[in-house]
Write a protein that holds these residues in place. Sequence first.
Motif, PDB file in Angstrom:
ATOM      1  N   LEU A 107      -7.134  23.129  -9.799  1.00 23.30           N
ATOM      2  CA  LEU A 107      -6.486  21.943  -9.240  1.00 23.30           C
ATOM      3  C   LEU A 107      -5.106  22.244  -8.644  1.00 23.30           C
ATOM      4  N   GLN A 110      -3.266  20.393  -5.729  1.00 20.81           N
ATOM      5  CA  GLN A 110      -3.792  19.033  -5.648  1.00 20.81           C
ATOM      6  C   GLN A 110      -3.107  18.154  -6.690  1.00 20.81           C
ATOM      7  N   THR A 111      -3.354  18.493  -7.944  1.00 20.22           N
ATOM      8  CA  THR A 111      -2.733  17.807  -9.081  1.00 20.22           C
ATOM      9  C   THR A 111      -2.345  18.878 -10.086  1.00 20.22           C
TER      10      THR A 111
END
Length: 188
Positions: A107, A110-111
Amino acid sequence: MSKRTPKIGPAVQKERKRKGLTLEQLALRSGVSKSMLSQIERGEANPTFAVVWSLTQALEIDVAELIGGTSSQRQTVQIEITTGTLTPRIQSADGLCQLKILGPPRLAGQTEWYEVEIQPGGRLESDPHTLGTFEHFTSLDGEFQVQSGAVSVVLKEGETAHYPADVAHAIANAGTETVRGLLVVLYK
């Protein structure tokens, strides 16, 4: 009980050689300069998470493999556990700020979420992230000074600040005790 930072350099070198790559070939694949790779392999440089991520992608391995071992033990098909000793950490050059990387590598960009620990006088400064990026920072204990662009606020224990991170921003400990917080970065 002190915790040691994983020895990433020897692991990079071992994996690079196992795959039959030269420093130059790995530099081309990863986008990390040959001189930086050499310093990392000799243990003279502490790579950022972004550099570690680039190296794992170029070597086609998981971050956990790079830092020594299996990242998780399967309890069920749906639950993975990463042990505390295998949780990657980033430390500021002055040693006053430490980020424990809690989010999965897949991730990144993205996050991302981190446990942040800042010693007295420590300041975690960040250049602007990509347009539309926001950070959410919660004080788990103590007070922090949070700055986003020209705006600065004091964040007390239990409070959460939500702010744009596509401008220069910082989180600081102006107190006399080490403080901890939780940082979530959401990229647009």
